[in-house]
Design a protein around this motif. Structure first.
Motif, PDB file in Angstrom:
ATOM      1  N   GLN A 238       0.818  -1.208   0.000  1.00 55.49           N
ATOM      2  CA  GLN A 238       0.000   0.000   0.000  1.00 55.49           C
ATOM      3  C   GLN A 238       0.854   1.262   0.000  1.00 55.49           C
ATOM      4  OE1 GLN A 238      -0.147   2.245   2.699  1.00 55.49           O
ATOM      5  NE2 GLN A 238      -1.923   3.463   2.087  1.00 55.49           N
ATOM      6  N   TYR A 239       0.348   2.305  -0.662  1.00 54.99           N
ATOM      7  CA  TYR A 239       0.964   3.625  -0.565  1.00 54.99           C
ATOM      8  C   TYR A 239      -0.025   4.680  -1.033  1.00 54.99           C
ATOM      9  CZ  TYR A 239       1.910   3.613  -5.660  1.00 54.99           C
ATOM     10  OH  TYR A 239       1.798   3.584  -7.024  1.00 54.99           O
ATOM     11  N   ALA A 240       0.270   5.920  -0.703  1.00 56.77           N
ATOM     12  CA  ALA A 240      -0.588   7.040  -1.093  1.00 56.77           C
ATOM     13  C   ALA A 240       0.286   8.194  -1.552  1.00 56.77           C
ATOM     14  CB  ALA A 240      -1.474   7.471   0.070  1.00 56.77           C
ATOM     15  N   ILE A 241      -0.210   8.957  -2.515  1.00 55.87           N
ATOM     16  CA  ILE A 241       0.500  10.139  -3.020  1.00 55.87           C
ATOM     17  C   ILE A 241      -0.385  11.351  -2.762  1.00 55.87           C
ATOM     18  CG2 ILE A 241       1.594  11.238  -5.002  1.00 55.87           C
ATOM     19  CD1 ILE A 241       1.774   8.474  -6.305  1.00 55.87           C
ATOM     20  N   LEU A 242       0.126  12.300  -1.981  1.00 61.85           N
ATOM     21  CA  LEU A 242      -0.615  13.515  -1.661  1.00 61.85           C
ATOM     22  C   LEU A 242      -0.062  14.683  -2.455  1.00 61.85           C
ATOM     23  CD1 LEU A 242       0.135  11.993   1.397  1.00 61.85           C
ATOM     24  CD2 LEU A 242      -1.876  13.397   1.899  1.00 61.85           C
ATOM     25  N   GLU A 243      -0.957  15.466  -3.043  1.00 69.30           N
ATOM     26  CA  GLU A 243      -0.578  16.675  -3.772  1.00 69.30           C
ATOM     27  C   GLU A 243      -1.324  17.857  -3.171  1.00 69.30           C
ATOM     28  OE1 GLU A 243      -1.719  15.053  -7.601  1.00 69.30           O
ATOM     29  OE2 GLU A 243       0.379  15.074  -8.208  1.00 69.30           O
ATOM     30  N   PHE A 244      -0.712  19.038  -3.214  1.00 64.29           N
ATOM     31  CA  PHE A 244      -1.230  20.195  -2.494  1.00 64.29           C
ATOM     32  C   PHE A 244      -1.552  21.351  -3.439  1.00 64.29           C
ATOM     33  CE2 PHE A 244       1.423  17.576   0.135  1.00 64.29           C
ATOM     34  CZ  PHE A 244       0.654  17.410   1.272  1.00 64.29           C
ATOM     35  N   PRO A 245      -2.479  22.222  -3.010  1.00 65.88           N
ATOM     36  CA  PRO A 245      -2.894  23.320  -3.890  1.00 65.88           C
ATOM     37  C   PRO A 245      -1.825  24.379  -4.102  1.00 65.88           C
ATOM     38  CG  PRO A 245      -3.919  23.522  -1.728  1.00 65.88           C
ATOM     39  CD  PRO A 245      -3.251  22.177  -1.768  1.00 65.88           C
ATOM     40  N   ASP A 246      -0.918  24.527  -3.145  1.00 64.76           N
ATOM     41  CA  ASP A 246       0.141  25.532  -3.249  1.00 64.76           C
ATOM     42  C   ASP A 246       1.371  24.899  -3.886  1.00 64.76           C
ATOM     43  OD1 ASP A 246       2.276  27.381  -2.740  1.00 64.76           O
ATOM     44  OD2 ASP A 246       1.016  28.312  -1.204  1.00 64.76           O
ATOM     45  N   ALA A 247       1.858  25.506  -4.945  1.00 65.96           N
ATOM     46  CA  ALA A 247       3.019  24.969  -5.659  1.00 65.96           C
ATOM     47  C   ALA A 247       4.255  24.894  -4.770  1.00 65.96           C
ATOM     48  CB  ALA A 247       3.318  25.830  -6.887  1.00 65.96           C
ATOM     49  N   ALA A 248       4.275  25.678  -3.678  1.00 65.72           N
ATOM     50  CA  ALA A 248       5.426  25.666  -2.776  1.00 65.72           C
ATOM     51  C   ALA A 248       5.489  24.387  -1.953  1.00 65.72           C
ATOM     52  CB  ALA A 248       5.376  26.866  -1.842  1.00 65.72           C
ATOM     53  N   ASP A 249       4.387  23.659  -1.890  1.00 64.79           N
ATOM     54  CA  ASP A 249       4.340  22.427  -1.098  1.00 64.79           C
ATOM     55  C   ASP A 249       4.558  21.221  -2.005  1.00 64.79           C
ATOM     56  OD1 ASP A 249       3.695  23.856   1.252  1.00 64.79           O
ATOM     57  OD2 ASP A 249       1.601  23.954   0.621  1.00 64.79           O
ATOM     58  N   SER A 250       5.680  20.550  -1.835  1.00 62.46           N
ATOM     59  CA  SER A 250       6.004  19.404  -2.675  1.00 62.46           C
ATOM     60  C   SER A 250       5.080  18.231  -2.371  1.00 62.46           C
ATOM     61  CB  SER A 250       7.457  18.991  -2.449  1.00 62.46           C
ATOM     62  OG  SER A 250       7.686  18.675  -1.087  1.00 62.46           O
ATOM     63  N   SER A 251       4.867  17.388  -3.372  1.00 62.73           N
ATOM     64  CA  SER A 251       4.048  16.191  -3.187  1.00 62.73           C
ATOM     65  C   SER A 251       4.748  15.231  -2.225  1.00 62.73           C
ATOM     66  CB  SER A 251       3.809  15.511  -4.531  1.00 62.73           C
ATOM     67  OG  SER A 251       3.100  16.355  -5.408  1.00 62.73           O
ATOM     68  N   VAL A 252       3.950  14.374  -1.594  1.00 56.23           N
ATOM     69  CA  VAL A 252       4.478  13.437  -0.602  1.00 56.23           C
ATOM     70  C   VAL A 252       3.952  12.040  -0.891  1.00 56.23           C
ATOM     71  CG1 VAL A 252       4.596  12.845   1.849  1.00 56.23           C
ATOM     72  CG2 VAL A 252       4.564  15.246   1.157  1.00 56.23           C
ATOM     73  N   VAL A 253       4.837  11.051  -0.822  1.00 55.09           N
ATOM     74  CA  VAL A 253       4.436   9.650  -0.867  1.00 55.09           C
ATOM     75  C   VAL A 253       4.396   9.147   0.565  1.00 55.09           C
ATOM     76  CG1 VAL A 253       5.018   7.324  -1.623  1.00 55.09           C
ATOM     77  CG2 VAL A 253       5.425   9.261  -3.146  1.00 55.09           C
ATOM     78  N   TYR A 254       3.263   8.583   0.959  1.00 58.85           N
ATOM     79  CA  TYR A 254       3.083   8.091   2.325  1.00 58.85           C
ATOM     80  C   TYR A 254       2.966   6.578   2.302  1.00 58.85           C
ATOM     81  CZ  TYR A 254       0.601   6.952   6.681  1.00 58.85           C
ATOM     82  OH  TYR A 254       0.213   6.391   7.876  1.00 58.85           O
ATOM     83  N   ILE A 255       3.799   5.922   3.128  1.00 58.09           N
ATOM     84  CA  ILE A 255       3.774   4.466   3.260  1.00 58.09           C
ATOM     85  C   ILE A 255       3.576   4.143   4.737  1.00 58.09           C
ATOM     86  CG2 ILE A 255       5.016   2.302   2.885  1.00 58.09           C
ATOM     87  CD1 ILE A 255       6.625   3.785   0.711  1.00 58.09           C
ATOM     88  N   GLU A 256       2.459   3.531   5.057  1.00 62.13           N
ATOM     89  CA  GLU A 256       2.122   3.253   6.456  1.00 62.13           C
ATOM     90  C   GLU A 256       2.895   2.054   6.972  1.00 62.13           C
ATOM     91  OE1 GLU A 256      -1.876   2.417   9.204  1.00 62.13           O
ATOM     92  OE2 GLU A 256      -2.023   2.652   7.030  1.00 62.13           O
ATOM     93  N   GLY A 257       3.412   2.168   8.197  1.00 60.43           N
ATOM     94  CA  GLY A 257       4.135   1.074   8.831  1.00 60.43           C
ATOM     95  C   GLY A 257       3.478   0.663  10.132  1.00 60.43           C
TER      96      GLY A 257
END
Length: 285
Positions: free
Chosen positions: A220-239
């Motif tokens: 499993q994993y998730a990719i988060l994207e944000f409305p502000d271009a200053a905020d980089s996308s994040v890949v989240y992997i739950e442990g």
């Protein structure tokens, strides 16, 4: 900075600015840690927004970086003060994945792949209760209920009248076959999944067993994207004991490409909806 930005995002933005100042100074995190007599891990955690940052931390770092503009220092110290405010999730006490909740709360879009269960944002209350109790057998009923309440509160991003979260979910067939709770509960959950998939900002696709090997077999994993271009996308992997957050551009790109392959190999939206509806009927029988 807008006043409605949550503290997790504030910490990320502050950390990014502190990293920029360090790099402009030509210093490594290890060198900064030596100057301040702290661990290198503390500097790294401050820069990636995983640790609460005090105004004193900002003052000390600005001193090391020889920031002479007092307006910049004061602005950063105000960001540090704002970042220590509490988000809505703090009212529920100690939540292990509070960093993720903060990111999800501010995200514009979320792409999720789950091979085992229905994602939390699309779960019914009974399904969430049975799933959490089963996954955490030593957890007290009160703590299970707290986690369920948090999960339901997170779902408000899906039902929001303005700027709802754009959710794209790819599920493995195993998530639909696994009976969580009982068959009636699973039928209701899958019918709910079909209903949610009809929302214009929610997309659900299924990868059936007969598709064979695919890029999501690693988990499993998730990719988060944000409305502000200053905020980089994040890949989240739950442990189990700790979670992984990937923000480097190359890492995010690799997971994004993998997600595109998953979407391409999955059934299309209409086929997926029909597939889930058939699985719901199987649980009913």
């Amino acid at each position: 900075m807008a006043s409605n930005v949550n503290p997790t995002v504030r910490r990320r933005r502050l950390g990014q600015e502190l990293r920029r100042l360090r790099e402009l100074k030509g210093m490594t995190a290890e060198e900064v840690a030596e100057r301040l007599l702290v661990s290198q891990s503390k500097i790294s955690r401050l820069e990636n927004g995983r640790r609460s940052i005090s105004q004193r931390d900002v003052r000390d770092l600005c001193g090391v970086y020889e920031v002479e503009d007092h307006r910049i220092v004061e602005s950063l110290m105000q960001m540090a003060k704002d970042s220590r405010q509490q988000g809505w999730w703090h009212s529920f006490g100690d939540i292990p994945y509070s960093v993720y909740i903060g990111l999800e709360t501010d995200a514009a879009s979320l792409r999720v792949y789950d091979p085992q269960v229905v994602p939390g944002l699309l779960q019914t209350r009974p399904y969430a209760e049975a799933l959490i109790a089963g996954a955490l057998p030593e957890t007290a009923p009160a703590d299970v209920d707290k986690r369920v309440q948090v999960r339901l509160r997170r779902q408000e991003r899906i039902s929001a009248a303005e700027n709802p979260l754009r959710l794209w979910t790819v599920l493995d067939e195993a998530a639909l076959c696994r009976t969580v709770g009982n068959s009636d509960l699973m039928r209701d959950q899958l019918e709910h999944l079909v209903e949610q998939s009809q929302l214009p900002h929610v997309t659900v696709q299924v990868i059936p067993f007969d598709m064979g090997a695919h890029p999501g077999l690693n988990g499993q994993y998730a990719i988060l994207e944000f409305p502000d271009a200053a905020d980089s996308s994040v890949v989240y992997i739950e442990g189990v004991t700790s979670d992984l957050y990937l923000e480097k551009a190359n890492d995010v790109q690799r997971y994004s490409v993998m997600y595109e392959h998953l979407r391409a190999q999955a059934l299309n939206v209409e086929q997926s909806r029909e597939f889930i509806a058939k699985m719901a009927k199987k649980h009913a029988s």
